[in-house]
Design an enzyme around this catalytic site. Structure first.
Site, PDB file in Angstrom:
ATOM      1  N   HIS A 125      36.203  20.469  75.924  1.00  0.00           N
ATOM      2  CA  HIS A 125      36.344  21.862  76.380  1.00  0.00           C
ATOM      3  C   HIS A 125      35.813  22.833  75.318  1.00  0.00           C
ATOM      4  O   HIS A 125      35.167  23.826  75.645  1.00  0.00           O
ATOM      5  CB  HIS A 125      37.821  22.184  76.628  1.00  0.00           C
ATOM      6  CG  HIS A 125      38.478  21.366  77.697  1.00  0.00           C
ATOM      7  ND1 HIS A 125      39.486  20.464  77.436  1.00  0.00           N
ATOM      8  CD2 HIS A 125      38.277  21.307  79.034  1.00  0.00           C
ATOM      9  CE1 HIS A 125      39.887  19.897  78.564  1.00  0.00           C
ATOM     10  NE2 HIS A 125      39.165  20.380  79.552  1.00  0.00           N
ATOM     11  N   LYS A 163      30.544  15.798  82.091  1.00  0.00           N
ATOM     12  CA  LYS A 163      31.572  14.776  82.321  1.00  0.00           C
ATOM     13  C   LYS A 163      31.900  14.671  83.813  1.00  0.00           C
ATOM     14  O   LYS A 163      32.090  13.590  84.346  1.00  0.00           O
ATOM     15  CB  LYS A 163      32.811  15.155  81.509  1.00  0.00           C
ATOM     16  CG  LYS A 163      34.097  14.486  81.907  1.00  0.00           C
ATOM     17  CD  LYS A 163      34.217  13.158  81.242  1.00  0.00           C
ATOM     18  CE  LYS A 163      35.422  12.348  81.672  1.00  0.00           C
ATOM     19  NZ  LYS A 163      36.545  13.064  82.185  1.00  0.00           N
ATOM     20  N   SER A 194      38.950  13.228  77.685  1.00  0.00           N
ATOM     21  CA  SER A 194      39.537  13.679  78.945  1.00  0.00           C
ATOM     22  C   SER A 194      40.999  14.019  78.693  1.00  0.00           C
ATOM     23  O   SER A 194      41.677  13.339  77.910  1.00  0.00           O
ATOM     24  CB  SER A 194      39.453  12.567  79.996  1.00  0.00           C
ATOM     25  OG  SER A 194      40.334  12.845  81.073  1.00  0.00           O
TER      26      SER A 194
HETATM   27  P1  AMP Z   1      39.151  19.947  83.217  1.00  0.00           P
HETATM   28  O1  AMP Z   1      40.056  20.714  82.324  1.00  0.00           O
HETATM   29  O2  AMP Z   1      39.305  18.476  83.140  1.00  0.00           O
HETATM   30  O3  AMP Z   1      39.144  20.480  84.629  1.00  0.00           O
HETATM   31  O4  AMP Z   1      37.692  20.218  82.674  1.00  0.00           O
HETATM   32  C1  AMP Z   1      37.218  21.529  82.498  1.00  0.00           C
HETATM   33  C2  AMP Z   1      35.765  21.480  82.135  1.00  0.00           C
HETATM   34  O5  AMP Z   1      35.592  20.736  80.939  1.00  0.00           O
HETATM   35  C3  AMP Z   1      34.911  20.780  83.209  1.00  0.00           C
HETATM   36  O6  AMP Z   1      33.699  21.500  83.367  1.00  0.00           O
HETATM   37  C4  AMP Z   1      34.677  19.425  82.609  1.00  0.00           C
HETATM   38  O7  AMP Z   1      33.479  18.812  83.042  1.00  0.00           O
HETATM   39  C5  AMP Z   1      34.608  19.748  81.135  1.00  0.00           C
HETATM   40  N1  AMP Z   1      34.879  18.564  80.324  1.00  0.00           N
HETATM   41  C6  AMP Z   1      35.973  17.753  80.408  1.00  0.00           C
HETATM   42  N2  AMP Z   1      35.850  16.724  79.555  1.00  0.00           N
HETATM   43  C7  AMP Z   1      34.663  16.874  78.923  1.00  0.00           C
HETATM   44  C8  AMP Z   1      33.952  16.133  77.933  1.00  0.00           C
HETATM   45  N3  AMP Z   1      34.443  15.001  77.411  1.00  0.00           N
HETATM   46  N4  AMP Z   1      32.750  16.579  77.537  1.00  0.00           N
HETATM   47  C9  AMP Z   1      32.228  17.718  78.064  1.00  0.00           C
HETATM   48  N5  AMP Z   1      32.837  18.483  78.988  1.00  0.00           N
HETATM   49  C10 AMP Z   1      34.042  18.058  79.418  1.00  0.00           C
END
Ligand code: AMP
Length: 282
Positions: free
Chosen positions: A28, A152, A188
């Site tokens: 993030h 991701k 993640s």
């Molecule tokens: P989330 O909080 O899981 O909904 O993710 C929010 C944003 O962060 C989304 O655009 C995801 O694709 C991105 N994201 C999550 N994990 C990663 C990672 N390991 N590398 C790059 N972006 C990420």
């Protein structure tokens, strides 16, 4: 938030939005850095932290999804975000309450109808409708010039780009590369569900991608047989169970029969009860 965004607009200040569900990690934070780069020091970077109920199915992990707003605020501040928008459900879905007659409840959704049909959309049929709807709401609230998404969630980023194109939404979508642990595991928020033993087994996702890559450099491979090989490789780990492995065109998401250079691989694997995803361009 919307009043502030309007004020920024009136003053000609550019805005970049980073939508997240919180429990922030270095993946993030890299999006926040991309956002800053897009608007430079004169612009504003908004990070939304919201666990969006309508993108979870009833059997999924909405209630136990990790939430740690104090730590998220600290990380956002350290990384140079200007504003964290962390709305309550009452703010995002004020009419959703059971007390309201159906005629009064929210009844408008944004649905992407083609790219959402495969992969994540098969296992999670209402997921992307929840994502595109909340992302639209966040766009309307924060009025961004740019929005940054992680590779991701490759399919999600493709769907958001299609939605922006189809609906003429005046936002430029930036996709940032996947951030990984030193051993290859994609970061993640759900990794924190893994026991130490499952954490070791979770390496099978990035290892399967590496294996696919080796096969591509040898010769162009039949997708079905490579999928079967990768599934067997992954399921040698006692807690790992493949949900899907797909080889597809990164632009159209159309499945391919032959795995060649430039083909995208995406996979979802249950490690114990935790569902993990990963992807790469081969
Ligand atoms: P989330 O909080 O899981 O909904 O993710 C929010 C944003 O962060 C989304 O655009 C995801 O694709 C991105 N994201 C999550 N994990 C990663 C990672 N390991 N590398 C790059 N972006 C990420």
């Amino acid at each position: 938030m919307q009043e502030l965004a309007k004020e920024w607009k009136r003053s000609g200040i550019r805005v970049a939005l980073v939508p997240t569900m919180g429990a922030l990690h270095a993946g993030h934070l890299s999006l926040i850095k991309h956002a800053r780069q897009a608007v430079s020091s004169s612009g504003k970077v908004v990070v939304s932290v919201y666990v969006n109920p309508i993108q979870f199915a009833p059997n999924e992990d909405f209630s136990k999804y990790p939430r740690d707003l104090q730590n998220d605020l600290r990380l956002c501040e350290e990384t140079g975000a200007d504003v964290v928008f962390s709305p309550s459900d009452q703010v995002m879905y004020p009419y959703k309450s059971e007390e309201n007659a159906p005629a009064l409840r929210e009844s408008t959704y944004v649905c992407e109808g083609f790219l959402s049909q495969s992969m994540e959309g098969v296992t999670r049929p209402t997921h992307f409708r929840g994502v595109t709807t909340v992302v639209n709401k966040l766009f309307n609230i924060t009025l961004p010039d740019y929005a940054v998404f992680g590779a991701k969630d490759f399919q999600q980023a493709a769907i958001i780009k299609r939605m922006v194109r189809d609906l003429n939404i005046p936002v430029e979508i930036i996709t940032a590369p996947i951030v990984r642990e030193a051993d290859g595991l994609a970061l993640s928020s759900r990794n924190r569900y893994l026991s130490p033993d499952e954490r070791t087994q979770a390496l099978c996702l990035s290892q399967a991608i590496a294996l696919a890559r080796q096969n591509v450099s040898q010769a162009s491979q039949d997708a079905q047989s490579l999928k079967a090989d990768l599934k067997a490789f992954i399921e040698k780990n006692p807690s790992a169970q493949v949900d899907y492995i797909e080889f597809f065109d990164p632009e159209t998401l159309a499945p391919v029969a032959k795995v060649q250079h430039g083909v995208q691989i995406a996979l979802a694997v249950f490690v114990g009860k935790t569902r993990l995803i990963d992807n790469a361009t081969l």
